[in-house]
Design a protein around this motif. Structure first.
Motif, mmCIF file in Angstrom:
data_model
loop_
_atom_site.group_PDB
_atom_site.id
_atom_site.type_symbol
_atom_site.label_atom_id
_atom_site.label_comp_id
_atom_site.label_asym_id
_atom_site.label_seq_id
_atom_site.Cartn_x
_atom_site.Cartn_y
_atom_site.Cartn_z
ATOM 1 N N GLY A 282 0.831 -1.201 0.000
ATOM 2 C CA GLY A 282 0.000 0.000 0.000
ATOM 3 C C GLY A 282 0.860 1.243 0.000
ATOM 4 N N THR A 283 0.440 2.210 -0.806
ATOM 5 C CA THR A 283 1.148 3.501 -0.838
ATOM 6 C C THR A 283 0.094 4.599 -0.892
ATOM 7 O OG1 THR A 283 1.215 3.664 -3.251
ATOM 8 C CG2 THR A 283 3.016 2.449 -2.199
ATOM 9 N N ARG A 284 0.567 5.844 -0.927
ATOM 10 C CA ARG A 284 -0.392 6.954 -1.075
ATOM 11 C C ARG A 284 0.280 8.102 -1.822
ATOM 12 N NH1 ARG A 284 1.628 11.710 1.424
ATOM 13 N NH2 ARG A 284 2.696 11.127 3.358
ATOM 14 N N SER A 285 -0.568 8.910 -2.468
ATOM 15 C CA SER A 285 -0.041 10.022 -3.257
ATOM 16 C C SER A 285 0.126 11.260 -2.362
ATOM 17 C CB SER A 285 -1.004 10.339 -4.399
ATOM 18 O OG SER A 285 -2.234 10.772 -3.851
ATOM 19 N N ALA A 286 0.611 12.343 -2.967
ATOM 20 C CA ALA A 286 0.808 13.582 -2.198
ATOM 21 C C ALA A 286 -0.520 14.093 -1.646
ATOM 22 C CB ALA A 286 1.460 14.641 -3.095
ATOM 23 N N ASP A 287 -1.612 13.862 -2.391
ATOM 24 C CA ASP A 287 -2.919 14.318 -1.881
ATOM 25 C C ASP A 287 -3.668 13.199 -1.141
ATOM 26 O OD1 ASP A 287 -3.390 12.852 -4.114
ATOM 27 O OD2 ASP A 287 -4.789 14.250 -5.054
ATOM 28 N N LEU A 288 -2.911 12.251 -0.594
ATOM 29 C CA LEU A 288 -3.431 11.179 0.285
ATOM 30 C C LEU A 288 -4.416 10.242 -0.401
ATOM 31 C CD1 LEU A 288 -3.892 13.047 3.718
ATOM 32 C CD2 LEU A 288 -1.838 12.025 2.734
ATOM 33 N N ARG A 289 -4.233 10.012 -1.707
ATOM 34 C CA ARG A 289 -5.034 8.996 -2.382
ATOM 35 C C ARG A 289 -4.273 7.669 -2.316
ATOM 36 N NH1 ARG A 289 -9.198 10.850 -5.789
ATOM 37 N NH2 ARG A 289 -9.759 12.930 -5.095
ATOM 38 N N PRO A 290 -4.896 6.615 -1.753
ATOM 39 C CA PRO A 290 -4.184 5.339 -1.588
ATOM 40 C C PRO A 290 -4.058 4.567 -2.901
ATOM 41 C CG PRO A 290 -6.100 5.532 -0.127
ATOM 42 C CD PRO A 290 -6.237 6.588 -1.171
ATOM 43 N N ASP A 291 -3.139 3.624 -2.926
ATOM 44 C CA ASP A 291 -2.954 2.767 -4.092
ATOM 45 C C ASP A 291 -2.362 1.428 -3.624
ATOM 46 O OD1 ASP A 291 -3.043 2.397 -6.972
ATOM 47 O OD2 ASP A 291 -0.851 2.328 -6.870
ATOM 48 N N TRP A 292 -2.556 0.385 -4.428
ATOM 49 C CA TRP A 292 -1.934 -0.915 -4.106
ATOM 50 C C TRP A 292 -0.941 -1.316 -5.181
ATOM 51 C CZ3 TRP A 292 -2.570 -4.539 -7.850
ATOM 52 C CH2 TRP A 292 -3.739 -4.555 -8.612
ATOM 53 N N ALA A 293 -0.060 -2.206 -4.817
ATOM 54 C CA ALA A 293 0.861 -2.811 -5.780
ATOM 55 C C ALA A 293 1.075 -4.261 -5.357
ATOM 56 C CB ALA A 293 2.186 -2.059 -5.816
ATOM 57 N N HIS A 294 1.619 -5.015 -6.292
ATOM 58 C CA HIS A 294 1.807 -6.441 -6.135
ATOM 59 C C HIS A 294 3.266 -6.660 -5.735
ATOM 60 C CE1 HIS A 294 1.574 -10.422 -8.614
ATOM 61 N NE2 HIS A 294 1.303 -10.627 -7.360
ATOM 62 N N GLY A 295 3.499 -7.379 -4.634
ATOM 63 C CA GLY A 295 4.881 -7.487 -4.182
ATOM 64 C C GLY A 295 5.303 -8.907 -3.889
ATOM 65 N N VAL A 296 6.575 -9.077 -3.619
ATOM 66 C CA VAL A 296 7.104 -10.354 -3.150
ATOM 67 C C VAL A 296 8.189 -10.021 -2.119
ATOM 68 C CG1 VAL A 296 8.674 -10.503 -5.140
ATOM 69 C CG2 VAL A 296 8.134 -12.560 -3.858
ATOM 70 N N GLY A 297 8.205 -10.803 -1.094
ATOM 71 C CA GLY A 297 9.203 -10.456 -0.084
ATOM 72 C C GLY A 297 8.956 -11.203 1.200
ATOM 73 N N VAL A 298 9.624 -10.768 2.210
ATOM 74 C CA VAL A 298 10.528 -9.629 2.394
ATOM 75 C C VAL A 298 11.873 -10.137 2.906
ATOM 76 C CG1 VAL A 298 8.719 -7.946 2.914
ATOM 77 C CG2 VAL A 298 9.687 -9.298 4.781
ATOM 78 N N ARG A 299 12.847 -9.235 3.017
ATOM 79 C CA ARG A 299 14.120 -9.562 3.663
ATOM 80 C C ARG A 299 14.502 -8.411 4.581
ATOM 81 N NH1 ARG A 299 13.553 -13.983 3.103
ATOM 82 N NH2 ARG A 299 14.914 -15.625 2.326
ATOM 83 N N PHE A 300 15.041 -8.800 5.768
ATOM 84 C CA PHE A 300 15.459 -7.779 6.731
ATOM 85 C C PHE A 300 16.983 -7.669 6.763
ATOM 86 C CE2 PHE A 300 11.370 -9.283 8.285
ATOM 87 C CZ PHE A 300 10.704 -8.081 8.438
ATOM 88 N N THR A 301 17.455 -6.445 6.864
ATOM 89 C CA THR A 301 18.861 -6.232 7.199
ATOM 90 C C THR A 301 18.831 -5.597 8.585
ATOM 91 O OG1 THR A 301 18.813 -4.067 6.170
ATOM 92 C CG2 THR A 301 19.536 -5.910 4.796
#
Lengths: 447, 154
Positions: free
Chosen positions: B23-42
Motif C-alpha cells: 500500500g502507498t499513497r499520493s501527495a494528496d493522500l489517495r491510496p494505491d496498491w501494488a503487487h509485491g514479493v518479499g521480504v528480507r530484513f537487514t
C-alpha cells in the motif's frame, strides 16, 4: 471502460480482496476484506466486522483503493473508491449480515462474530491490471457472466413436473433429479422443518454416497440452519475460503478470551466448495430447506439465485398442497408373504423415543413412534396396510394437529429402513395408504 | 527500527515468501496498491520487491513520499502481518536478489495452490519485472482477521 457488473465472479468472496486506505498523517494501511458486495454499477459495499484501522482511516480520509481478483484467472482490477456511508440496518445490512451469520454459526461464533456495518463506497475509477497475470488461461475460460436465458426452459420443465407430482415422495424425487438434470447441480438435498421440535431433518437427497435421511440440523446451526432461521436464501461460493477466514477469526477470538463453541460439521459433501440453500416458505410457515452443493467454487451464479428462488416457492406450494390432500379409502388386506428365516430385533427406548434395529440406531422422535406403532400393531393383529388418516388421529404419535409433515416423515422413515433394515419396508400403495412389508421374523422389545 | 526487533519465529514467517500486497499513497493522500514479493530484513532496513507492471502509481508515490505499508499473508490460515515503513528508496535488484525474489515468488505461488488455485493459473502470476524497495521499518502489526487485528507486535 470495464463495468462493475462485468466483474460479478469477483464479488463471490472466493479470492480475498484487499483495501488500501491512508490516515491524516499520510500513513498507508493495507487490509484484507472478507466480502465486497456489488450494489450497482457505481457502488460497492464492504463488510465491516471489527472497528479496525481501515474504519478509522476512512473516517478522516474517505479515499480507498481496492484490489479485486477474478477467482478463476486471478486477473486483478484496481478500484479507486470513496467512502459514502455506513449502514447498520436495512436490506443491504441484512443481506451482508446473513453471510457473516452463516460463518459465525458454522465456526462456533454465533452471537459474538457479527457485522458492524455495511460500508458503502462510490467507485470513482475501475481499471483492469492486465500485467498482474502473464496470460489468461485459455483452457479454462472465465465462467459466462450471464447465460440465464437458456435456463428459462429448464425452469418451465421442472415447474411442470412439480405441479404434476402425485405424492410427496414423487415430488421430492422429481424436484432433486430435475435440478441435477436441468440445472447441472451435482448434489442436492431436501430437509424437512419439524415445527414440533424446531429442527430440520434430511428427507430426500441425490448425488451423495448415502441418502443421509434423518440427518439433523438445528435452527440457526451452520449454513442450512441459518437459512432456516432467517428464511432467506444464502449462496456461498468458495466455501473453503469462507471457512479459512472464519477459523482465523475464531482462533483470534479464542486468543482474546471469547467463548466459542465447536465447529458444526456440514451435512453433505465434505469437499463442497459452493453451497446454495433456499428456504421453502408458504405464508409464515417454514416447510424446509433445499440445499444444493458442488465441489466447484463457482458452481452457483447470480442467476441461480433468482431462478431457483422461483422454483423453491413453487416447490413449497406443491409440498403444502400434497400435505393437505385427502387420503383414499383402504383396500382389502393382501395375503401375507411367507417369512424368511432371518430375524430382526427392533428395540424401543421410550425415554429417548428412539428405535434401534439389531442394536444400531435407526430413527427417533415422531418417525420412531410411527414405526413402533406399525410394528406392534402388525405383530399383534397381523395387519400390514395402514393409512395416513389413522396415524393423524393417533394422539400418542405426537403429530402436530395442523400441517403435520406426515408425508415427509414417512419418506424419512422409509429411507432409513431402506438403508438400515431392507428386510422391513414401507411401501406406498395409493394416496395416503401404505403397507408394511417384511422378509424376516420380527422381534420387538422395549427397554 | 529494523529486523532486529522481530523475533525469530515472526521473521521466519515474514521471510518465507507468502502473498504480499503493498500500500502507498499520493501527495494528496489517495491510496494505491501494488503487487509485491518479499521480504528480507537487514539490520536497520527491510526490502520488498515490487512488480513494476502494475505499480506505476505506487512507484511514483514511493519516489514522492517514501511511505509504505505491506501485508504478508498465509492464505491457508489467514495469518497476516502488516509492516509499515518510511523513507523508501527504489533501486535495481542485485543478481542475488533476483534469484531470491524468484524463489520467494514460487513459495507464494505454492501458498495459493494450497488453497485451491489451479497450478497453471498460479504459474501465470507475474513477477517478471521486479524492482527493490528498501525502507526503514516503523511498525509491525497483527493483521489476522479478528478482534486483535491492528495490534502492534514489534
Amino acid at each position: 471502460m470495464t463495468s462493475l457488473r462485468e466483474l460479478m465472479p469477483c464479488f463471490q468472496g472466493v479470492v480475498p480482496a484487499a483495501i488500501v486506505t491512508c490516515d491524516a498523517q499520510g500513513t498507508p494501511n493495507v487490509a484484507y476484506l472478507s466480502h465486497v458486495y456489488y450494489l450497482d454499477d457505481r457502488h460497492v459495499a464492504l463488510s465491516c466486522q471489527f472497528f479496525n484501522k481501515t474504519k478509522r482511516n476512512i473516517g478522516v480520509n474517505p479515499y480507498a483503493c481496492v484490489q479485486l481478483k477474478h477467482p478463476a484467472t486471478l486477473e486483478a482490477w484496481r478500484l479507486d473508491a470513496k467512502f459514502i456511508r455506513a449502514e447498520t440496518s436495512g436490506p443491504l445490512f441484512d443481506e451482508m449480515e446473513l453471510r457473516i451469520q452463516a460463518i459465525a454459526a458454522h465456526t462456533g461464533m454465533k452471537g459474538i462474530f457479527r457485522l458492524l456495518s455495511a460500508d458503502v463506497y462510490e467507485v470513482l475509477e475501475l481499471q483492469p491490471e492486465p500485467g498482474f497475470v502473464l496470460q489468461a488461461d485459455a483452457d479454462n475460460p472465465r465462467p459466462a457472466m450471464d447465460d440465464s436465458r437458456a435456463e428459462l426452459r429448464s425452469l418451465q420443465v421442472i415447474s411442470d413436473r412439480i405441479v404434476r407430482a402425485a405424492d410427496m415422495g414423487e415430488l421430492l424425487k422429481t424436484l432433486l433429479a430435475s435440478l441435477c438434470e436441468l440445472f447441472r447441480v451435482s448434489h442436492a438435498m431436501y430437509l424437512m422443518h419439524d415445527e414440533a421440535d424446531g429442527r430440520l431433518y434430511a428427507v430426500e437427497s441425490t448425488g451423495y454416497d448415502s441418502s443421509g435421511a434423518g440427518a439433523e440440523v438445528a435452527l440457526g446451526e451452520g449454513l442450512i440452519g441459518t437459512v432456516a432461521k432467517t428464511r432467506r436464501l444464502l449462496r456461498v461460493s468458495g466455501m473453503g475460503e469462507m471457512l479459512r477466514y472464519g477459523r482465523a477469526v475464531r482462533g483470534e477470538m479464542q486468543r482474546d478470551g471469547a467463548e466459542v463453541t465447536a465447529e458444526i460439521p456440514l451435512p453433505g459433501l465434505c469437499e463442497a466448495q459452493s453451497q446454495l440453500a433456499l428456504p421453502l416458505v408458504v405464508g409464515d410457515r417454514l416447510l424446509g430447506v433445499l440445499a444444493l452443493e458442488s465441489a466447484d467454487p463457482l458452481a452457483f451464479q447470480d442467476w441461480h439465485e433468482a431462478y431457483l428462488n422461483l422454483l423453491a416457492n413453487q416447490a413449497a406450494l406443491a409440498i403444502e398442497r400434497l400435505g393437505e390432500r385427502a387420503d383414499e379409502e383402504p383396500a382389502p388386506e393382501p395375503e401375507r408373504a411367507p417369512l424368511a428365516s432371518r430375524r430382526r430385533v427392533f428395540t424401543w427406548y421410550p425415554k429417548d423415543e428412539t428405535v434401534f434395529c439389531d442394536g444400531e440406531y435407526l430413527v427417533r422422535n415422531v418417525p420412531a413412534r410411527i414405526l413402533w406403532k406399525l410394528l406392534t400393531e402388525h405383530e399383534q393383529t397381523g395387519r400390514s396396510e395402514f393409512g395416513n388418516r389413522e396415524l393423524r388421529m393417533d394422539d400418542s404419535l405426537g403429530l402436530p394437529p395442523y400441517k403435520d409433515n406426515l408425508e415427509s416423515r414417512l419418506i424419512l422413515l422409509r429411507k432409513r429402513l431402506d438403508e438400515r433394515c431392507p428386510d422391513v419396508r414401507i411401501v406406498p400403495v395409493k394416496r395416503g395408504r401404505f403397507t408394511l412389508e417384511r422378509d424376516c421374523e420380527l422381534v420387538l422389545e422395549t427397554r | 527500527m529494523g529486523g532486529n526487533l522481530i523475533d525469530s519465529e515472526l521473521r521466519e514467517f515474514l521471510e518465507r515468501g507468502l502473498v504480499c500486497v503493498i500500500g502507498t499513497r499520493s501527495a494528496d493522500l489517495r491510496p494505491d496498491w501494488a503487487h509485491g514479493v518479499g521480504v528480507r530484513f537487514t539490520k536497520n532496513r527491510c526490502v520488498v520487491f515490487i512488480e513494476q507492471s502494475t505499480a506505476a502509481r505506487s512507484l511514483t508515490n514511493l519516489r514522492d513520499n517514501g511511505m509504505i505499508a505491506l501485508t504478508i499473508c498465509e492464505p491457508a490460515t489467514h495469518r497476516t502481518i502488516q509492516l509499515k515503513g518510511r523513507d523508501t528508496k527504489l533501486r535495481e535488484m542485485t543478481q542475488a536478489e533476483q534469484r531470491l525474489a524468484q524463489r520467494l515468488a514460487n513459495t507464494a505461488r505454492h501458498a495459493v495452490i494450497e488453497v485451491g488455485i489451479a497450478p497453471r493459473v498460479a504459474a501465470g502470476w507475474n513477477y517478471s519485472n521486479l524492482i527493490a524497495a528498501e525502507f526503514e521499518l516503523s511498525g509491525v502489526f497483527d493483521a489476522t482477521p479478528g478482534p486483535n487485528a491492528g495490534a502492534e507486535v514489534a
